[in-house]
Motif scaffolding. Structure first.
Motif, short mmCIF file in Angstrom:
data_model
loop_
_atom_site.label_atom_id
_atom_site.label_comp_id
_atom_site.label_asym_id
_atom_site.label_seq_id
_atom_site.Cartn_x
_atom_site.Cartn_y
_atom_site.Cartn_z
N PRO A 69 0.82 -1.23 0.02
CA PRO A 69 0.02 0.06 -0.10
C PRO A 69 0.94 1.20 0.01
N ARG A 70 2.20 1.10 0.64
CA ARG A 70 2.84 2.46 0.66
C ARG A 70 3.51 2.65 -0.82
N ILE A 71 3.76 1.51 -1.55
CA ILE A 71 4.36 1.80 -2.89
C ILE A 71 3.42 2.11 -3.83
N LEU A 72 2.31 1.32 -3.94
CA LEU A 72 1.27 1.48 -4.91
C LEU A 72 0.19 2.32 -4.52
N GLY A 73 -0.09 2.62 -3.46
CA GLY A 73 -1.27 3.63 -2.82
C GLY A 73 -2.49 2.45 -2.73
N PRO A 74 -3.50 3.26 -3.11
CA PRO A 74 -4.86 2.65 -2.89
C PRO A 74 -5.37 1.70 -4.11
N GLY A 75 -4.54 1.81 -5.37
CA GLY A 75 -4.82 1.28 -6.61
C GLY A 75 -5.50 0.00 -6.61
N LEU A 76 -4.62 -0.95 -6.46
CA LEU A 76 -4.97 -2.58 -6.10
C LEU A 76 -6.14 -2.73 -5.04
N ASN A 77 -6.22 -1.78 -4.14
CA ASN A 77 -7.50 -2.23 -3.13
C ASN A 77 -8.60 -1.69 -3.88
N LYS A 78 -8.72 -0.45 -4.62
CA LYS A 78 -10.16 0.05 -5.29
C LYS A 78 -10.27 -0.89 -6.39
N ALA A 79 -9.65 -1.60 -7.09
CA ALA A 79 -9.90 -2.43 -8.05
C ALA A 79 -10.19 -3.78 -7.40
N GLY A 80 -10.22 -3.96 -6.07
CA GLY A 80 -10.64 -5.38 -5.50
C GLY A 80 -9.79 -6.44 -5.73
N LYS A 81 -8.45 -6.09 -5.91
CA LYS A 81 -7.38 -7.03 -6.31
C LYS A 81 -6.14 -7.14 -5.39
N PHE A 82 -6.52 -6.74 -4.12
CA PHE A 82 -5.36 -6.86 -3.19
C PHE A 82 -4.82 -8.04 -2.85
N PRO A 83 -3.38 -8.19 -3.17
CA PRO A 83 -2.80 -9.79 -3.10
C PRO A 83 -2.97 -10.46 -1.91
N SER A 84 -3.17 -12.03 -2.29
CA SER A 84 -3.22 -12.71 -1.22
C SER A 84 -1.97 -13.02 -0.89
N PRO A 85 -1.71 -13.25 0.46
CA PRO A 85 -0.46 -13.48 1.12
C PRO A 85 0.33 -14.88 0.79
N LEU A 86 1.56 -15.05 0.48
CA LEU A 86 2.10 -15.89 0.29
C LEU A 86 3.38 -16.53 0.92
N SER A 87 3.29 -17.42 1.86
CA SER A 87 4.64 -17.74 2.92
C SER A 87 5.74 -18.42 2.09
N HIS A 88 6.78 -18.66 2.60
CA HIS A 88 7.93 -19.32 1.97
C HIS A 88 7.40 -20.78 2.14
N SER A 89 6.67 -21.23 2.89
CA SER A 89 6.42 -22.80 3.10
C SER A 89 5.14 -23.14 2.07
N ASP A 90 4.49 -22.11 1.79
CA ASP A 90 3.41 -22.52 0.92
C ASP A 90 3.98 -22.90 -0.55
N ASN A 91 3.21 -23.81 -1.22
CA ASN A 91 3.65 -24.33 -2.80
C ASN A 91 2.79 -23.24 -3.47
N MET A 92 3.59 -22.37 -4.42
CA MET A 92 3.09 -21.60 -5.34
C MET A 92 1.94 -22.03 -6.19
N ILE A 93 2.10 -23.42 -6.79
CA ILE A 93 1.36 -23.73 -7.87
C ILE A 93 -0.19 -24.34 -7.15
N ASP A 94 0.05 -24.86 -5.79
CA ASP A 94 -1.24 -25.03 -5.12
C ASP A 94 -2.06 -23.76 -4.93
N LYS A 95 -0.93 -23.03 -4.43
CA LYS A 95 -1.88 -21.48 -4.04
C LYS A 95 -2.49 -21.00 -5.26
N VAL A 96 -1.89 -20.82 -6.31
CA VAL A 96 -2.46 -20.37 -7.77
C VAL A 96 -3.78 -20.99 -8.03
N SER A 97 -3.75 -22.44 -8.25
CA SER A 97 -4.81 -23.28 -8.35
C SER A 97 -5.97 -23.02 -7.48
N ILE A 98 -5.69 -22.93 -6.29
CA ILE A 98 -6.88 -22.59 -5.27
C ILE A 98 -7.41 -21.23 -5.72
#
Length: 165
Positions: A69-98
């Motif tokens: 939010p500090r870098i991009l401002g409210p742009g992503l939030n207004k579009a309803g596309k604020f990012p989902s969190p991804l930790s290092h233990s998560d599998n990226m492919i599984d997270k994307v498919s969900i």
């Protein structure tokens, strides 16, 4: 809510992450952006809006999600596309498919609502599965459950509506 089957085949994903997640994204053939790439937007509204339109959803590293939010401002939030969190233990492919199977119900003061639960090319059983889960979830969101639903219709984009309840 995550559906058992993906309603839309081609959903575009972007990873906003640190070096480890960016390298994993390139291996999985997913677009990735680092902090430096995001700083290039310089909080300008139009480029951020274009960037948000380009993708259906975003995934961000836990370390970066706090400063987006500090870098991009409210742009992503207004579009309803604020990012989902991804930790290092998560599998990226599984997270994307969900996330590709997720649908969002936006209950405001609306009487009518449209939600994508499938497409014409899906098998009948898969479509029925998606419909049952989404309808039951919608009923659970309402105050008086099924008493608040007057009718339910299913339709394709240009096809006629079919009443199911």
């Amino acid at each position: 809510i995550p559906l058992p089957n993906s309603p839309k085949k081609k959903k575009k994903v972007a990873v906003l992450g640190d070096a480890a997640h960016l390298s994993e994204a390139t291996r999985c053939k997913i677009d990735g952006y680092g902090i430096e790439d995001l700083k290039k937007f310089n909080k300008q509204k139009k480029p951020i809006k274009k960037f948000a339109k380009k993708y259906d959803f975003f995934i961000a590293s836990d370390s970066i999600i706090k400063i987006i939010p500090r870098i991009l401002g409210p742009g992503l939030n207004k579009a309803g596309k604020f990012p989902s969190p991804l930790s290092h233990s998560d599998n990226m492919i599984d997270k994307v498919s969900i996330l590709k199977r997720n649908i969002k119900f936006e209950l405001k003061k609306v009487i009518c609502m449209g939600v994508l639960v499938g497409n014409i090319n899906m098998e009948k059983e898969k479509l029925v599965q998606n419909l049952m889960i989404s309808i039951n979830f919608l009923a659970s969101l309402l105050k008086k459950n099924w008493q608040n639903i007057r009718s339910l219709h299913v339709k394709s984009t240009m096809g006629p509506p079919v009443k199911i309840f």
